[in-house]
Scaffold this active site. Structure first.
Site, PDB file in Angstrom:
ATOM      1  N   HIS A 100       0.876  -1.167   0.000  1.00  0.00           N
ATOM      2  CA  HIS A 100       0.000   0.000   0.000  1.00  0.00           C
ATOM      3  C   HIS A 100       0.917   1.221   0.000  1.00  0.00           C
ATOM      4  O   HIS A 100       1.961   1.215   0.662  1.00  0.00           O
ATOM      5  CB  HIS A 100      -0.857   0.084   1.267  1.00  0.00           C
ATOM      6  CG  HIS A 100      -1.887  -0.991   1.405  1.00  0.00           C
ATOM      7  ND1 HIS A 100      -1.675  -2.125   2.142  1.00  0.00           N
ATOM      8  CD2 HIS A 100      -3.161  -1.072   0.932  1.00  0.00           C
ATOM      9  CE1 HIS A 100      -2.764  -2.882   2.126  1.00  0.00           C
ATOM     10  NE2 HIS A 100      -3.675  -2.257   1.401  1.00  0.00           N
ATOM     11  N   ASP A 103       1.947   2.506   3.413  1.00  0.00           N
ATOM     12  CA  ASP A 103       2.811   1.624   4.183  1.00  0.00           C
ATOM     13  C   ASP A 103       4.261   1.794   3.760  1.00  0.00           C
ATOM     14  O   ASP A 103       5.174   1.595   4.561  1.00  0.00           O
ATOM     15  CB  ASP A 103       2.379   0.168   4.021  1.00  0.00           C
ATOM     16  CG  ASP A 103       1.007  -0.070   4.617  1.00  0.00           C
ATOM     17  OD1 ASP A 103       0.790   0.353   5.759  1.00  0.00           O
ATOM     18  OD2 ASP A 103       0.151  -0.657   3.938  1.00  0.00           O
TER      19      ASP A 103
END
Length: 440
Positions: A100, A103
């Site tokens: 992601h 992240d």
């Protein structure tokens, strides 16, 4: 390369007789099986969010694992995560990772600043990929955890949120293309509703489709030739998500003309939440030509939420890989370990022990599935069970030669149906699975 895990070396393959917890019993990455090395058949991927950021925090307690990677600032921590992740992948013989955007690099004060910081991490990842040969399996954008997404992202009642979502996804697609990823995933997150009393479902679905069309158009315009995926999930965090299961998503894609660009990223735990089996969801995707990639984990049927456990159920991994084999194997997709060690498994060593357990379970499952497929008894039984559709009236129905009047005449002339009914023999077939599995 041992900056973060000095006490752990490259994980060896020692075979099924080994009792070494830091060794593979079934996963031999370079073993040739069905014409390819096992690592290419399985295409394991590290999940950035759970492995590099998940610290065991849940709704009832703070984190139990240290995932700061020795750094106190977000900029330094983002790059330390890269170093640690590539060390993990190298030592576990994992060739791919998934991310992601947030992240890789968290949000900063503005979208422009967040984008600039993300670019720095993506450049660093590109450098590490070049040095190591590791690859990106797929990328995605985290459009669900920030307060702006409390009512959804592309399905938000706020047009400003829709615009922000598009901008964030645009950047995530750019990162995916720069890193050579052959997949981009849409997981609905909060794309759903809690109550219809405040929801215009028709507009929300239309807007979700509008955003996906924009994503496809932009991705293709900058050279993305891979697959776009939707990852079905029935609930959590919203009570009713628009991507409930594979069949629901398939209807959505076909309605909005997105079925030529999108395939499914199937997660085992999400199948459990939808009250389906993992194999069912894979089968529905396969027979409809939309099988793409897999999030490899398992849920707990005694718990009602997404536990994201590392997969250790070999029956599930066997039947999963049976469907993958019947689909012709992976193309752009693979097996992403969207899984986290249990909250009580908090040491750095537990990262490796968890991955070893999951990788061995899928390696064993793949070997069993291949043997089951080559054995042929199940496929022959299915073919024999549907033999009536190959000749006679069945063949005429499939060929479009029959209508209701002709079928009525046939039924009247035949009388009661008795002689063409055969036993389903479920118990025998389950016994065949056991026979193959436990003869490995």
């Amino acid at each position: 390369m041992s900056q973060f895990f000095n006490g752990i070396g490259k994980i060896p393959y020692e075979g099924k007789e080994s009792t070494n917890p830091l060794a593979f019993k079934y996963y031999n990455p370079d073993e040739i099986i069905a014409g390819k090395p096992m690592r290419e058949q399985l295409k394991f991927a590290l999940s950035w969010w759970h492995t590099m950021g998940g610290d065991g925090t849940d709704m009832f307690g703070v984190g139990t694992a240290d995932k700061t990677w020795g750094e106190s600032t977000p900029e330094a921590r983002a790059k330390a995560k890269v170093d640690a992740a590539f060390e993990i992948m190298e030592k576990l013989s994992i060739d791919y990772y998934c991310f992601h955007d947030r992240d890789l690099s968290p949000e900063y004060g503005s979208l422009a600043e967040s984008n600039a910081k993300l670019d720095e991490v993506v450049d660093y990842l590109a450098q590490k990929q070049k040095e190591t040969g590791k690859k990106l399996l797929w990328g995605t954008a985290k459009c669900f955890d920030h307060p702006r997404y409390m009512h959804g992202a592309s399905t938000s009642p706020s047009a400003d949120v829709f615009a922000y979502t598009a901008a964030q996804i645009k950047k995530a697609i750019e990162a995916t293309v720069k890193l050579g990823g052959n997949g981009y995933v849409f997981w609905g997150g909060r794309e759903g509703y809690e109550t219809l009393l405040n929801t215009d479902m028709g507009l929300e679905l239309d807007n979700m489709a509008r955003l996906m069309h924009m994503a496809v158009d932009y991705g293709r315009s900058i050279g993305f030739t891979g697959d776009f995926y939707i990852e079905p999930k029935p609930k959590e965090p919203t009570k009713h998500q628009y991507d409930f299961d594979t069949a629901t998503v398939l209807g959505f894609l076909r309605k909005y003309g997105l079925d030529k660009d999108f395939k499914m990223n199937i997660e085992a735990n999400h199948a459990t939440l939808a009250q389906h089996t993992f194999q069912h969801e894979l089968n529905v995707a396969r027979v409809n030509g939309v099988f793409g990639s897999i999030d490899a984990n398992q849920g707990d049927p005694l718990l009602g939420w997404d536990t994201d456990q590392f997969p250790t159920n070999v029956y599930d991994t066997t039947m999963c890989m049976y469907e993958v084999i019947k689909a012709g194997g992976f193309t752009n997709g693979g097996l992403n370990f969207d899984a986290k060690a249990r909250r009580g498994s908090f040491t750095p060593e537990d990262i490796f022990l968890s991955y070893i357990a999951g990788m061995d379970a899928f390696a064993l499952g793949y070997k069993a599935a291949l043997k089951l497929y080559e054995d042929g008894r199940i496929e022959k039984f299915i073919a024999d069970r549907y033999a009536s559709w190959k000749t006679g009236i069945g063949a005429d129905i499939i060929a479009g030669k029959m209508d209701f009047t002709k079928l009525e005449q046939y039924a009247l002339s035949r009388g009661e149906v008795t002689d063409s009914l055969t036993s389903g023999r479920q118990e025998m077939l389950e016994s065949i699975v056991n026979n193959v599995l436990f003869s490995l």
